[in-house]
Motif scaffolding. Structure first.
Motif, PDB file in Angstrom:
ATOM      1  N   MET A 180       0.911  -1.192  -0.131  1.00 30.98           N
ATOM      2  CA  MET A 180      -0.127  -0.060   0.010  1.00 30.98           C
ATOM      3  C   MET A 180       0.877   1.165  -0.068  1.00 30.98           C
ATOM      4  O   MET A 180       0.525   2.260  -0.683  1.00 30.98           O
ATOM      5  CB  MET A 180      -0.837  -0.085   1.239  1.00 30.98           C
ATOM      6  CG  MET A 180      -1.951  -1.103   0.964  1.00 30.98           C
ATOM      7  SD  MET A 180      -2.677  -1.727   2.596  1.00 30.98           S
ATOM      8  CE  MET A 180      -3.215   0.106   3.445  1.00 30.98           C
ATOM      9  N   TRP A 183       2.122   1.791  -3.448  1.00 27.68           N
ATOM     10  CA  TRP A 183       0.989   2.144  -4.421  1.00 27.68           C
ATOM     11  C   TRP A 183       0.883   3.718  -4.237  1.00 27.68           C
ATOM     12  O   TRP A 183       0.850   4.623  -4.983  1.00 27.68           O
ATOM     13  CB  TRP A 183      -0.215   1.618  -4.352  1.00 27.68           C
ATOM     14  CG  TRP A 183      -0.223   0.164  -5.213  1.00 27.68           C
ATOM     15  CD1 TRP A 183       1.065  -0.854  -5.147  1.00 27.68           C
ATOM     16  CD2 TRP A 183      -1.131  -0.274  -5.896  1.00 27.68           C
ATOM     17  NE1 TRP A 183       0.490  -1.769  -5.914  1.00 27.68           N
ATOM     18  CE2 TRP A 183      -0.597  -1.442  -6.558  1.00 27.68           C
ATOM     19  CE3 TRP A 183      -2.348   0.328  -6.398  1.00 27.68           C
ATOM     20  CZ2 TRP A 183      -1.345  -2.364  -7.407  1.00 27.68           C
ATOM     21  CZ3 TRP A 183      -3.278  -0.452  -7.550  1.00 27.68           C
ATOM     22  CH2 TRP A 183      -2.754  -1.588  -7.672  1.00 27.68           C
ATOM     23  N   THR A 196      -9.080   0.379  -2.018  1.00 29.87           N
ATOM     24  CA  THR A 196      -7.625   0.396  -2.068  1.00 29.87           C
ATOM     25  C   THR A 196      -6.898  -0.885  -1.564  1.00 29.87           C
ATOM     26  O   THR A 196      -6.226  -1.703  -2.418  1.00 29.87           O
ATOM     27  CB  THR A 196      -7.115   1.591  -1.203  1.00 29.87           C
ATOM     28  OG1 THR A 196      -7.598   2.915  -1.416  1.00 29.87           O
ATOM     29  CG2 THR A 196      -5.380   1.693  -1.202  1.00 29.87           C
ATOM     30  N   ILE A 200      -5.298  -3.620  -4.259  1.00 31.30           N
ATOM     31  CA  ILE A 200      -3.735  -3.900  -4.228  1.00 31.30           C
ATOM     32  C   ILE A 200      -3.450  -5.489  -3.913  1.00 31.30           C
ATOM     33  O   ILE A 200      -2.669  -6.056  -4.250  1.00 31.30           O
ATOM     34  CB  ILE A 200      -3.257  -2.803  -3.034  1.00 31.30           C
ATOM     35  CG1 ILE A 200      -3.307  -1.468  -3.576  1.00 31.30           C
ATOM     36  CG2 ILE A 200      -1.783  -3.159  -2.890  1.00 31.30           C
ATOM     37  CD1 ILE A 200      -2.764  -0.408  -2.731  1.00 31.30           C
ATOM     38  N   GLU A 204      -1.275  -7.592  -6.252  1.00 33.43           N
ATOM     39  CA  GLU A 204       0.140  -7.941  -5.914  1.00 33.43           C
ATOM     40  C   GLU A 204       0.095  -9.406  -5.595  1.00 33.43           C
ATOM     41  O   GLU A 204       1.316  -9.743  -5.270  1.00 33.43           O
ATOM     42  CB  GLU A 204       0.483  -7.326  -4.623  1.00 33.43           C
ATOM     43  CG  GLU A 204       0.790  -5.580  -4.733  1.00 33.43           C
ATOM     44  CD  GLU A 204       1.655  -5.198  -5.813  1.00 33.43           C
ATOM     45  OE1 GLU A 204       2.775  -5.903  -5.661  1.00 33.43           O
ATOM     46  OE2 GLU A 204       1.877  -4.162  -6.248  1.00 33.43           O
TER      47      GLU A 204
END
Length: 283
Positions: A180, A183, A196, A200, A204
């Motif tokens: 996080m 990003w 979010t 992610i 990922e």
């Protein structure tokens, strides 16, 4: 005696609990891409602070608030000054007190709660190695109110793989928190925080899992309302099968928390049953 016990317990909590303070200005300073996402709200920047003026960016961008905590507190021991060596990217650092990659962090909204013992309920997930644990992780719907609330960089990096989840109660691995950070900070890829973390996590290749159904109460949504009377009723129902009675902390225990293993992994609970999560408490 009861009032004295309560006061002493309150003093112990004040010593044991650490509060992290930050401001909206801190968020914008470290994550300038928030300005772009903020402007993409359906009503523009009037959605925050809102009609009553009681909202900040932290209301909808939990990720960056968590990352400020990560930057400021993760590498420092309790009551010690924060000393970190410079990172090639200004704003974050690496220090000698970094914890293991296997560490996890639970994040609860201030109006979320649980019946029974919260430590016992969270401990139900101690053998779960997921990087994200949340409720209702799914692909975002076309009609979702906050669908457009993201920076262009976020949309580019996500490459069409976009999820959201309820964020009332979530658990993050440190591996996910670092992703996080990369990003949001390094790439300027920010979005409404319901999106979010799960987006992610999936992009990922990390492990995303659901809170177990038996741990979710009958009211667990953004517009849920539970008053004190309703909560007490649920507490009795959720714990009616518990074989032991509730216990109270003695004055002596508050005076000597270390002796009684308070404030560590053996924290003694005031309830013996494993209950359920609820949102939103309104009392």
């Amino acid at each position: 005696a009861e009032a004295e016990a309560g006061l002493r317990c309150a003093r112990w909590v004040a010593r044991a609990v650490r509060l992290h303070e930050y401001s909206q200005a801190d968020m914008l300073n470290l994550f300038p891409a928030l300005l772009e996402a903020w402007g993409n709200l359906p009503r523009g920047r009037t959605d925050i602070p809102g009609a009553r003026g009681d909202r900040s960016l932290a209301w909808g961008f939990h990720t960056e608030a968590i990352l400020l905590w990560y930057r400021d507190a993760w590498f420092a021991a309790v009551d010690e000054p924060i000393t970190i060596t410079p990172d090639p990217r200004p704003g974050f650092g690496r220090g000698g007190r970094a914890k293991s990659e296997s560490a996890y962090v639970w994040v609860l909204e201030e109006d979320a709660g649980a019946t029974g013992s919260l430590p016992a309920l969270l401990d139900e997930y101690r053998h779960d190695d997921s990087d994200l644990i949340a409720s209702e992780i799914k692909k975002i719907e076309p009609w979702w109110y906050f669908r457009a609330v993201a920076s262009k960089s976020f949309l580019d990096v996500a490459s069409g793989v976009r999820l959201n989840a309820r964020e009332h109660i979530q658990r993050f691995s440190m591996r996910l928190i670092r992703a996080m950070r990369d990003w949001s900070y390094s790439k300027g890829a920010v979005s409404w925080s319901e999106e979010t973390a799960p987006t992610i996590c999936r992009n990922e290749g990390l492990k995303c899992s659901e809170l177990r159904a038996e741990h979710i109460g009958d009211t667990f949504s953004w517009d849920g309302v539970i008053n004190a009377r309703d909560f007490n009723t649920r507490q009795k129902l959720d714990c009616e099968d518990a074989a032991v009675e509730n216990c109270e902390l003695d004055v002596d225990e508050c005076d000597n928390p270390q002796q009684h293993n308070l404030g560590n992994d053996n924290l003694r609970s005031v309830h013996a049953c494993i209950g359920k999560f609820y949102h939103a408490l309104r009392f």
